[in-house]
Design a protein around this motif. Structure first.
Motif, PDB file in Angstrom:
ATOM      1  N   VAL A   1      12.954  23.161  -5.045  1.00 57.00           N
ATOM      2  CA  VAL A   1      12.312  22.314  -6.052  1.00 57.00           C
ATOM      3  C   VAL A   1      13.384  21.376  -6.593  1.00 57.00           C
ATOM      4  O   VAL A   1      14.428  21.820  -7.077  1.00 57.00           O
ATOM      5  CB  VAL A   1      11.682  23.153  -7.182  1.00 57.00           C
ATOM      6  CG1 VAL A   1      11.119  22.246  -8.271  1.00 57.00           C
ATOM      7  CG2 VAL A   1      10.606  24.072  -6.625  1.00 57.00           C
ATOM      8  N   LEU A   2      13.131  20.065  -6.486  1.00 57.57           N
ATOM      9  CA  LEU A   2      14.111  19.077  -6.925  1.00 57.57           C
ATOM     10  C   LEU A   2      13.869  18.602  -8.354  1.00 57.57           C
ATOM     11  O   LEU A   2      14.820  18.299  -9.076  1.00 57.57           O
ATOM     12  CB  LEU A   2      14.094  17.875  -5.972  1.00 57.57           C
ATOM     13  CG  LEU A   2      14.420  18.208  -4.518  1.00 57.57           C
ATOM     14  CD1 LEU A   2      14.185  17.000  -3.630  1.00 57.57           C
ATOM     15  CD2 LEU A   2      15.853  18.710  -4.404  1.00 57.57           C
ATOM     16  N   ALA A   3      12.610  18.524  -8.755  1.00 56.82           N
ATOM     17  CA  ALA A   3      12.243  18.105 -10.108  1.00 56.82           C
ATOM     18  C   ALA A   3      10.826  18.601 -10.367  1.00 56.82           C
ATOM     19  O   ALA A   3      10.052  18.786  -9.428  1.00 56.82           O
ATOM     20  CB  ALA A   3      12.303  16.590 -10.249  1.00 56.82           C
ATOM     21  N   SER A   4      10.498  18.814 -11.632  1.00 64.64           N
ATOM     22  CA  SER A   4       9.150  19.292 -11.937  1.00 64.64           C
ATOM     23  C   SER A   4       8.846  19.173 -13.425  1.00 64.64           C
ATOM     24  O   SER A   4       9.743  18.929 -14.238  1.00 64.64           O
ATOM     25  CB  SER A   4       8.986  20.762 -11.518  1.00 64.64           C
ATOM     26  OG  SER A   4       9.642  21.614 -12.435  1.00 64.64           O
ATOM     27  N   SER A   5       7.581  19.371 -13.736  1.00 64.79           N
ATOM     28  CA  SER A   5       7.161  19.402 -15.139  1.00 64.79           C
ATOM     29  C   SER A   5       7.541  20.728 -15.797  1.00 64.79           C
ATOM     30  O   SER A   5       7.288  20.927 -16.980  1.00 64.79           O
ATOM     31  CB  SER A   5       5.650  19.185 -15.238  1.00 64.79           C
ATOM     32  OG  SER A   5       4.964  20.189 -14.507  1.00 64.79           O
ATOM     33  N   ASN A   6       8.156  21.612 -15.039  1.00 65.45           N
ATOM     34  CA  ASN A   6       8.610  22.911 -15.543  1.00 65.45           C
ATOM     35  C   ASN A   6      10.137  22.938 -15.578  1.00 65.45           C
ATOM     36  O   ASN A   6      10.759  23.869 -15.094  1.00 65.45           O
ATOM     37  CB  ASN A   6       8.058  24.046 -14.674  1.00 65.45           C
ATOM     38  CG  ASN A   6       8.327  25.411 -15.240  1.00 65.45           C
ATOM     39  OD1 ASN A   6       8.446  25.581 -16.442  1.00 65.45           O
ATOM     40  ND2 ASN A   6       8.427  26.408 -14.369  1.00 65.45           N
ATOM     41  N   ALA A   7      10.718  21.883 -16.102  1.00 64.79           N
ATOM     42  CA  ALA A   7      12.175  21.781 -16.272  1.00 64.79           C
ATOM     43  C   ALA A   7      12.936  22.002 -14.963  1.00 64.79           C
ATOM     44  O   ALA A   7      14.002  22.596 -14.957  1.00 64.79           O
ATOM     45  CB  ALA A   7      12.662  22.743 -17.351  1.00 64.79           C
TER      46      ALA A   7
END
Length: 94
Positions: free
Chosen positions: A75-81
């Motif tokens: 995961v590189l980026a997400s809405s979960n920090a």
């Protein structure tokens, strides 16, 4: 196993939780689905977003042709920090 870079790949998923994305095989007109460009164990960058909620994720996944799924490898980026998103029910565009 290869890393795939291709344009105009899209599908939907109704996957919940943090597991592998199961494809609905509902790519929009003019797009290809993942199994048209990926072989088993290929990796590909992806982005996924819930259609109704502020839940999204960008990462690198590994395609599984036997189950037509994409496992979240990184995961590189997400809405979960930046961590895997625990997606709720509903349609997500991937």
């Amino acid at each position: 196993m290869a890393h795939i870079t291709a344009d105009r790949i899209a599908d939907t998923t109704q996957t919940t939780g943090t597991g592998a994305y199961a494809f609905d095989n509902a790519e929009p007109t003019g797009y290809r689905d993942f199994d048209a460009v990926c072989a088993d164990a290929d990796t590909i960058y992806y982005s996924v977003a819930h259609r109704l909620l502020d839940q999204w994720e960008v990462g690198k996944g590994t395609f599984n042709s036997g189950t037509n799924t994409l496992t979240r490898t990184t995961v590189l980026a997400s809405s979960n920090a930046g961590s895997a998103v625990n997606f709720t029910a509903g349609i997500k565009d991937i």
